[in-house]
Enzyme design. Sequence first.
Site, PDB file in Angstrom:
ATOM      1  N   HIS A  68      26.534  22.308  36.770  1.00 55.81           N
ATOM      2  CA  HIS A  68      27.010  22.749  38.089  1.00 55.81           C
ATOM      3  C   HIS A  68      26.419  21.931  39.231  1.00 55.81           C
ATOM      4  O   HIS A  68      26.850  22.064  40.382  1.00 55.81           O
ATOM      5  CB  HIS A  68      26.692  24.225  38.319  1.00 55.81           C
ATOM      6  CG  HIS A  68      27.412  25.149  37.387  1.00 55.81           C
ATOM      7  ND1 HIS A  68      28.788  25.208  37.316  1.00 55.81           N
ATOM      8  CD2 HIS A  68      26.954  26.034  36.457  1.00 55.81           C
ATOM      9  CE1 HIS A  68      29.143  26.095  36.395  1.00 55.81           C
ATOM     10  NE2 HIS A  68      28.044  26.609  35.856  1.00 55.81           N
ATOM     11  N   ASP A 128      30.783  24.421  27.837  1.00 55.31           N
ATOM     12  CA  ASP A 128      30.194  25.624  28.436  1.00 55.31           C
ATOM     13  C   ASP A 128      31.331  26.556  28.899  1.00 55.31           C
ATOM     14  O   ASP A 128      32.445  26.100  29.166  1.00 55.31           O
ATOM     15  CB  ASP A 128      29.318  25.211  29.629  1.00 55.31           C
ATOM     16  CG  ASP A 128      28.548  26.366  30.236  1.00 55.31           C
ATOM     17  OD1 ASP A 128      27.384  26.546  29.840  1.00 55.31           O
ATOM     18  OD2 ASP A 128      29.106  27.083  31.100  1.00 55.31           O
ATOM     19  N   HIS A 148      31.629  27.937  31.672  1.00 53.20           N
ATOM     20  CA  HIS A 148      31.969  27.698  33.081  1.00 53.20           C
ATOM     21  C   HIS A 148      32.425  26.270  33.308  1.00 53.20           C
ATOM     22  O   HIS A 148      31.988  25.352  32.606  1.00 53.20           O
ATOM     23  CB  HIS A 148      30.738  27.956  33.958  1.00 53.20           C
ATOM     24  CG  HIS A 148      30.175  29.334  33.832  1.00 53.20           C
ATOM     25  ND1 HIS A 148      29.095  29.632  33.007  1.00 53.20           N
ATOM     26  CD2 HIS A 148      30.543  30.497  34.419  1.00 53.20           C
ATOM     27  CE1 HIS A 148      28.816  30.919  33.105  1.00 53.20           C
ATOM     28  NE2 HIS A 148      29.678  31.475  33.953  1.00 53.20           N
ATOM     29  N   ASP A 186      27.875  30.392  26.335  1.00 53.01           N
ATOM     30  CA  ASP A 186      28.326  31.576  27.066  1.00 53.01           C
ATOM     31  C   ASP A 186      29.791  31.874  26.767  1.00 53.01           C
ATOM     32  O   ASP A 186      30.366  32.833  27.291  1.00 53.01           O
ATOM     33  CB  ASP A 186      28.066  31.462  28.585  1.00 53.01           C
ATOM     34  CG  ASP A 186      28.067  30.034  29.100  1.00 53.01           C
ATOM     35  OD1 ASP A 186      28.534  29.130  28.368  1.00 53.01           O
ATOM     36  OD2 ASP A 186      27.626  29.801  30.243  1.00 53.01           O
TER      37      ASP A 186
HETATM   38  C1  SP5 Z   1      24.919  26.803  33.383  1.00 48.83           C
HETATM   39  C2  SP5 Z   1      25.660  28.062  33.587  1.00 48.83           C
HETATM   40  O1  SP5 Z   1      26.162  28.654  32.643  1.00 48.83           O
HETATM   41  N1  SP5 Z   1      25.704  28.566  34.833  1.00 48.83           N
HETATM   42  C3  SP5 Z   1      26.398  29.740  35.107  1.00 48.83           C
HETATM   43  C4  SP5 Z   1      26.099  30.282  36.446  1.00 48.83           C
HETATM   44  C5  SP5 Z   1      26.760  31.592  36.671  1.00 48.83           C
HETATM   45  N2  SP5 Z   1      26.163  32.271  37.737  1.00 48.83           N
HETATM   46  C6  SP5 Z   1      26.770  33.413  38.309  1.00 48.83           C
HETATM   47  C7  SP5 Z   1      27.470  34.259  37.338  1.00 48.83           C
HETATM   48  C8  SP5 Z   1      28.040  35.494  37.967  1.00 48.83           C
HETATM   49  C9  SP5 Z   1      28.719  36.249  36.893  1.00 48.83           C
HETATM   50  N3  SP5 Z   1      28.990  37.569  37.214  1.00 48.83           N
HETATM   51  C10 SP5 Z   1      29.777  38.170  36.177  1.00 48.83           C
HETATM   52  C11 SP5 Z   1      29.342  39.544  35.860  1.00 48.83           C
HETATM   53  C12 SP5 Z   1      29.977  39.970  34.575  1.00 48.83           C
HETATM   54  N4  SP5 Z   1      29.561  41.257  34.178  1.00 48.83           N
HETATM   55 ZN    ZN Z   2      27.930  28.474  31.750  1.00 48.80          ZN
END
Ligand code: SP5
Ligand code: ZN
Length: 519
Positions: free
Chosen positions: A334, A371, A373, A461
């Site tokens: 990111h 990943d 994301h 993830d």
């Molecule tokens: C490296 C990596 O995997 N970074 C991911 C960063 C995500 N950060 C914020 C995630 C917010 C997710 N909220 C979802 C709630 C679900 N119950």
């Molecule tokens: Zn991720």
Amino acid sequence: MFNVTRLNHAVLWVRDADKAADFYHRVFGFEELERPQGMRAAFMRSPSGGNHHDLGLFEVGAEAPRPPRGSVGLYHLAWEVGTIEDLAAAAKAVPATTGSASRCTAVTPTATSSRSCGRCRARRGASTRTLALCCRSTWTRSWRAGGPVPPSSSREAPVATLARVAPVPVIRSGAHLAHTGLIELTGGREIPCWESPERATAIESALRAAGGFAFEEPTEHGREPILAVHDADLLEVFEGAWTDALAAGATDGSRAWIPDTYLLAAYPGPMTLGGHPALRHQRLGAYLFDTATPIVAGTWSAALAAVDVALTAAERVAVGAPLAYGLCRPPGHHAARRMLGGYCYFNNAAIVAEWLRREGGARRVAILDIDYHHGNGTQQVFWERGDILYLSLHADPGRAYPYFSGYAAERGSGDGDGLTRNWPLPAGASLDPYATALAEALRLVEAFAPDAPLVISAGFDTFERDPIGDLALRTADYAEIGRMVRGLGLPMVVLQEGGYALDALGDNALALLTGLRSA
Ligand code: SP5
Ligand code: ZN
């Protein structure tokens, strides 16, 4: 300088011994010891010294004389040799000697009166490869001295078989442990950050328990490779934010620092802003895009170490390992050129890709991001680059973090037109749709024909029970993904990104790596 002590006596088949010798000299500081007449080979000594040849570089298909009998190192120098299959085919004509402890006794200069050489004795009962390495190094010595070809009575085995039993280098550092006490905000509440030290610990213990991995510390690479990807002012602000916050009393040191302002592009509008705050923690908000990327005392060193982990893993592959795993923490995908976010500070994968271009002699590098994301940072860094392919499979940003990028329509521009590709996936996607998208991505990698190791941004993830994801991959699916990627026949640098189901993280990493090293 890269320490290659552990690679003493490696034998590599290369397409061009001149180019390979030049590469090892330029990148790793090897000295050329000898370029035997008519051998299409070069012997190199590592910068760390030693009594033996550290590397024998032999041209693939060199006929007269043949690469040495007794050489068992199947090493793949990506930018000299097309694929590992090419190399295996070329090496088939060269029977490998597996050796035995007693043979080592007879010929190893370090043999002791107890009739076994130091190396073999130390590793008695270890893999065939260990013994073979010992015999091979012995042979390299005697060959240089004009000695005889080793006895042909030794058992012969295909070189490729030996390569498969080589342990996979896992580069890890304890520096990340001080990047702890992290928090994030969710639904307006402070919760412990999902990205925790236990993640890396869990993966490392699972790999240690499984065996077949060689754990190594990273070597320091300094700031230059980072500055090739990130702006110098980002480094300055990131490095100083914690000390400035402490000095200003903005934190008492017991809490992670999260800025209270974020400088959006919309802030200035038509204005020309006339200055910026003196203290670096107050400037940090100009370099962050979310609240999930806190800074504590150990963050800077951990981020530096994660880059070293990634680059050291890349070096292992550059000198011949078909696969190496960088257990990076914090993760990186990111982080953009001048922006932190998503638990990421430096973009480990982007730094490796750029390093392979600048230092590794590669012309085309592919990055595969699996990943959950979208890797917005990696995509941004290489958006206009014609020499770096960025492919990402991830949860559709229409519903998932980072929300603002990762849509299928994003394909790069300029020289990079078509060299960014995204596969947004629906909630609940299992291996089936995932593998369909992956197969498409892999075809693009093939068409791009990278001449460098494949850089894999590996997140878990996507797992069915991940606490912040909503895809449905199972542990065994990671092995299948690994096998599919392995099918490319490219050497691979796997870098750890996300994955937050602590109880399954180790198994998932093990499954992926097992698939990636499969035959
Ligand atoms: C490296 C990596 O995997 N970074 C991911 C960063 C995500 N950060 C914020 C995630 C917010 C997710 N909220 C979802 C709630 C679900 N119950
Ligand atoms: Zn991720």
